[in-house]
Design a protein around this motif. Sequence first.
Motif, PDB file in Angstrom:
ATOM      1  N   ALA A  21      -1.891  17.403   2.140  1.00 37.92           N
ATOM      2  CA  ALA A  21      -2.521  18.477   1.369  1.00 37.92           C
ATOM      3  C   ALA A  21      -2.584  18.167  -0.119  1.00 37.92           C
ATOM      4  CB  ALA A  21      -1.777  19.784   1.602  1.00 37.92           C
ATOM      5  N   GLY A  22      -2.123  16.964  -0.528  1.00 35.78           N
ATOM      6  CA  GLY A  22      -2.188  16.581  -1.932  1.00 35.78           C
ATOM      7  C   GLY A  22      -0.928  16.876  -2.726  1.00 35.78           C
ATOM      8  N   GLY A  23       0.175  17.183  -2.034  1.00 34.16           N
ATOM      9  CA  GLY A  23       1.428  17.475  -2.714  1.00 34.16           C
ATOM     10  C   GLY A  23       2.263  16.240  -2.965  1.00 34.16           C
ATOM     11  N   LEU A  24       3.407  16.444  -3.617  1.00 38.49           N
ATOM     12  CA  LEU A  24       4.343  15.370  -3.957  1.00 38.49           C
ATOM     13  C   LEU A  24       5.619  15.515  -3.145  1.00 38.49           C
ATOM     14  CD1 LEU A  24       4.151  15.184  -7.868  1.00 38.49           C
ATOM     15  CD2 LEU A  24       2.749  13.977  -6.173  1.00 38.49           C
ATOM     16  N   VAL A  25       6.021  14.430  -2.483  1.00 32.56           N
ATOM     17  CA  VAL A  25       7.256  14.414  -1.699  1.00 32.56           C
ATOM     18  C   VAL A  25       8.037  13.155  -2.042  1.00 32.56           C
ATOM     19  CG1 VAL A  25       8.274  14.335   0.607  1.00 32.56           C
ATOM     20  CG2 VAL A  25       6.230  15.716   0.214  1.00 32.56           C
ATOM     21  N   ALA A  26       9.281  13.320  -2.455  1.00 31.17           N
ATOM     22  CA  ALA A  26      10.167  12.175  -2.639  1.00 31.17           C
ATOM     23  C   ALA A  26      10.793  11.839  -1.290  1.00 31.17           C
ATOM     24  CB  ALA A  26      11.251  12.498  -3.657  1.00 31.17           C
ATOM     25  N   PHE A  27      10.896  10.534  -1.001  1.00 30.62           N
ATOM     26  CA  PHE A  27      11.471  10.112   0.275  1.00 30.62           C
ATOM     27  C   PHE A  27      12.254   8.834   0.080  1.00 30.62           C
ATOM     28  CE2 PHE A  27       7.290   8.236  -0.094  1.00 30.62           C
ATOM     29  CZ  PHE A  27       7.428   6.941   0.389  1.00 30.62           C
ATOM     30  N   GLY A  28      13.280   8.673   0.892  1.00 30.32           N
ATOM     31  CA  GLY A  28      14.120   7.492   0.783  1.00 30.32           C
ATOM     32  C   GLY A  28      13.514   6.291   1.468  1.00 30.32           C
ATOM     33  N   THR A  29      13.692   5.133   0.858  1.00 33.52           N
ATOM     34  CA  THR A  29      13.388   3.863   1.510  1.00 33.52           C
ATOM     35  C   THR A  29      14.691   3.076   1.550  1.00 33.52           C
ATOM     36  OG1 THR A  29      12.865   2.564  -0.463  1.00 33.52           O
ATOM     37  CG2 THR A  29      11.097   3.943   0.444  1.00 33.52           C
ATOM     38  N   GLU A  30      14.651   1.841   2.024  1.00 36.27           N
ATOM     39  CA  GLU A  30      15.859   1.030   2.000  1.00 36.27           C
ATOM     40  C   GLU A  30      16.214   0.611   0.578  1.00 36.27           C
ATOM     41  OE1 GLU A  30      12.592  -2.015   2.709  1.00 36.27           O
ATOM     42  OE2 GLU A  30      12.927   0.130   2.898  1.00 36.27           O
ATOM     43  N   THR A  31      15.254   0.691  -0.357  1.00 35.76           N
ATOM     44  CA  THR A  31      15.496   0.239  -1.729  1.00 35.76           C
ATOM     45  C   THR A  31      15.962   1.395  -2.602  1.00 35.76           C
ATOM     46  OG1 THR A  31      13.135   0.516  -2.248  1.00 35.76           O
ATOM     47  CG2 THR A  31      13.869  -1.668  -1.518  1.00 35.76           C
ATOM     48  N   VAL A  32      15.051   2.283  -2.999  1.00 35.92           N
ATOM     49  CA  VAL A  32      15.370   3.496  -3.747  1.00 35.92           C
ATOM     50  C   VAL A  32      14.478   4.618  -3.217  1.00 35.92           C
ATOM     51  CG1 VAL A  32      16.010   2.182  -5.814  1.00 35.92           C
ATOM     52  CG2 VAL A  32      13.677   3.075  -5.593  1.00 35.92           C
ATOM     53  N   TYR A  33      14.698   5.839  -3.721  1.00 36.74           N
ATOM     54  CA  TYR A  33      13.816   6.946  -3.352  1.00 36.74           C
ATOM     55  C   TYR A  33      12.507   6.820  -4.116  1.00 36.74           C
ATOM     56  CZ  TYR A  33      16.852   9.793  -0.415  1.00 36.74           C
ATOM     57  OH  TYR A  33      17.611  10.262   0.639  1.00 36.74           O
ATOM     58  N   GLY A  34      11.402   6.998  -3.402  1.00 33.14           N
ATOM     59  CA  GLY A  34      10.083   6.958  -4.010  1.00 33.14           C
ATOM     60  C   GLY A  34       9.483   8.346  -4.103  1.00 33.14           C
ATOM     61  N   LEU A  35       8.604   8.541  -5.081  1.00 34.96           N
ATOM     62  CA  LEU A  35       7.894   9.807  -5.244  1.00 34.96           C
ATOM     63  C   LEU A  35       6.488   9.621  -4.698  1.00 34.96           C
ATOM     64  CD1 LEU A  35       7.664  12.684  -6.170  1.00 34.96           C
ATOM     65  CD2 LEU A  35       7.159  11.871  -8.476  1.00 34.96           C
ATOM     66  N   GLY A  36       6.236  10.168  -3.509  1.00 33.08           N
ATOM     67  CA  GLY A  36       5.018   9.869  -2.787  1.00 33.08           C
ATOM     68  C   GLY A  36       3.891  10.857  -2.998  1.00 33.08           C
ATOM     69  N   ALA A  37       2.672  10.317  -2.983  1.00 32.58           N
ATOM     70  CA  ALA A  37       1.443  11.104  -2.973  1.00 32.58           C
ATOM     71  C   ALA A  37       0.402  10.315  -2.202  1.00 32.58           C
ATOM     72  CB  ALA A  37       0.950  11.396  -4.392  1.00 32.58           C
ATOM     73  N   ASP A  38      -0.564  11.027  -1.646  1.00 35.24           N
ATOM     74  CA  ASP A  38      -1.658  10.374  -0.933  1.00 35.24           C
ATOM     75  C   ASP A  38      -2.439   9.496  -1.914  1.00 35.24           C
ATOM     76  OD1 ASP A  38      -3.966   9.666   0.437  1.00 35.24           O
ATOM     77  OD2 ASP A  38      -4.331  11.663   1.243  1.00 35.24           O
ATOM     78  N   ARG A 134      -1.940   7.627   6.096  1.00 34.73           N
ATOM     79  CA  ARG A 134      -2.721   7.341   4.901  1.00 34.73           C
ATOM     80  C   ARG A 134      -1.839   6.495   3.970  1.00 34.73           C
ATOM     81  NH1 ARG A 134      -4.975  13.445   3.417  1.00 34.73           N
ATOM     82  NH2 ARG A 134      -6.105  13.802   5.385  1.00 34.73           N
ATOM     83  N   PRO A 135      -2.434   5.718   3.092  1.00 34.99           N
ATOM     84  CA  PRO A 135      -1.618   4.998   2.107  1.00 34.99           C
ATOM     85  C   PRO A 135      -0.887   5.998   1.206  1.00 34.99           C
ATOM     86  CG  PRO A 135      -3.882   4.179   2.135  1.00 34.99           C
ATOM     87  CD  PRO A 135      -3.870   5.444   2.933  1.00 34.99           C
ATOM     88  N   ILE A 136       0.385   5.757   0.981  1.00 33.68           N
ATOM     89  CA  ILE A 136       1.172   6.639   0.126  1.00 33.68           C
ATOM     90  C   ILE A 136       1.636   5.868  -1.109  1.00 33.68           C
ATOM     91  CG2 ILE A 136       3.270   8.036  -0.065  1.00 33.68           C
ATOM     92  CD1 ILE A 136       1.073   9.256   1.679  1.00 33.68           C
ATOM     93  N   ALA A 137       1.104   6.257  -2.260  1.00 35.70           N
ATOM     94  CA  ALA A 137       1.550   5.685  -3.531  1.00 35.70           C
ATOM     95  C   ALA A 137       2.908   6.268  -3.879  1.00 35.70           C
ATOM     96  CB  ALA A 137       0.538   5.994  -4.627  1.00 35.70           C
ATOM     97  N   ALA A 138       3.850   5.407  -4.271  1.00 35.31           N
ATOM     98  CA  ALA A 138       5.199   5.925  -4.515  1.00 35.31           C
ATOM     99  C   ALA A 138       5.961   5.056  -5.496  1.00 35.31           C
ATOM    100  CB  ALA A 138       5.971   6.034  -3.199  1.00 35.31           C
ATOM    101  N   PRO A 139       5.997   5.439  -6.773  1.00 35.27           N
ATOM    102  CA  PRO A 139       6.955   4.839  -7.708  1.00 35.27           C
ATOM    103  C   PRO A 139       8.330   5.455  -7.475  1.00 35.27           C
ATOM    104  CG  PRO A 139       5.763   6.569  -8.797  1.00 35.27           C
ATOM    105  CD  PRO A 139       5.187   6.483  -7.401  1.00 35.27           C
ATOM    106  N   SER A 140       9.328   4.999  -8.176  1.00 37.14           N
ATOM    107  CA  SER A 140      10.662   5.572  -8.018  1.00 37.14           C
ATOM    108  C   SER A 140      10.668   7.045  -8.425  1.00 37.14           C
ATOM    109  CB  SER A 140      11.685   4.787  -8.837  1.00 37.14           C
ATOM    110  OG  SER A 140      11.275   4.680 -10.190  1.00 37.14           O
TER     111      SER A 140
END
Length: 333
Positions: A21-38, A134-140
């Motif tokens: 829906a175009g929102g922001l979700v932080a999620f954990g990866t094996e490296t660090v938590y990323g801040l995801g968006a479509d 969908r591709p999720i862009a996610a910086p820390s």
Amino acid sequence: MTRRLDATQSGIATAASILRAGGLVAFGTETVYGLGADASQPQAVARIFEAKNRPRFNPLISHFASAQAAFEQVTPNPVARRLAQAFWPGPLTLILPRAPGCCISDLAADGLSSLAVRVPANATAHALLELVDRPIAAPSANRSGRISPVDAAHVLEELDGRIDAVLDSGPCTVGVESTVVDLTDPHAPCLLRPGGVTLEELQTICPHISLPRTASDQAPHSPGRLISHYAPHLPVRLNVLHAQADEALLAFGAPRPTPAPLVWNLSESGSLEEAAARLFTGLRTLDREGQRLGLNRIAVQPIPQHGLGRAIQDRLNRAAAPRPQDGTGDMAP
């Protein structure tokens, strides 16, 4: 208030719905938590910059559930396919030319003709990416230039109320960001950022991989190339053999007597894997408690320069670099 979602089927489904829906979700990866968006929605990507106070000239890594999905957005070469086979899913980011028909927004790529792509290994992240499809862009998932988060509590310390949700999958296991390799010229692969995949591991696939001369505070070719980053409030002093009484100490190896009133040991056993996983939590803890105690600096003992030690030192060098006055500088998972 930012919602804290459990890493359950229901929590993952809610996170996926927010992202689509175009929102922001932080999620954990094996490296660090990323801040995801479509990554295909420019307005959603713009929200990342707003939430993080991130410089707009720094491109983002796009995350995928599989190598096949990633390679639909870029043009892979044989070296990229070999690296993906060896290290995906895992802490490796590849920079490759954009493919015709790529759906990732120009804002996520900073208008470049190349893209940074990754397939994370974390099971919750994989389930989320597969469901979003969908591709999720996610910086820390932190304010730009600050210490990267390795658990959900770190995310909420800085971004509570600025993002829609954080998907809590527990502490990150690697603890430093992904390795970034530039493959836009397949004949001259270049290691742009050391990370969870070591130089020695990369050389088993790319024996002639080169290293960049320096990082740059100018517009970077890839994510994670700004000099000043991971900045605690307290100044950082590197390669310290003897800490002072007004310093907090980030130690490594067997404990030794020190006048420092506050100590965080990355690994008493000298394990670089343990040190990487504990690095950002240690910097946060020393920064917070050091300020409370009225200390003036964070002193850092020498780190061995092999394996994950290169990635740890890279982050410490950036933490100790001169600070830009506008708070810019940033990394990506």
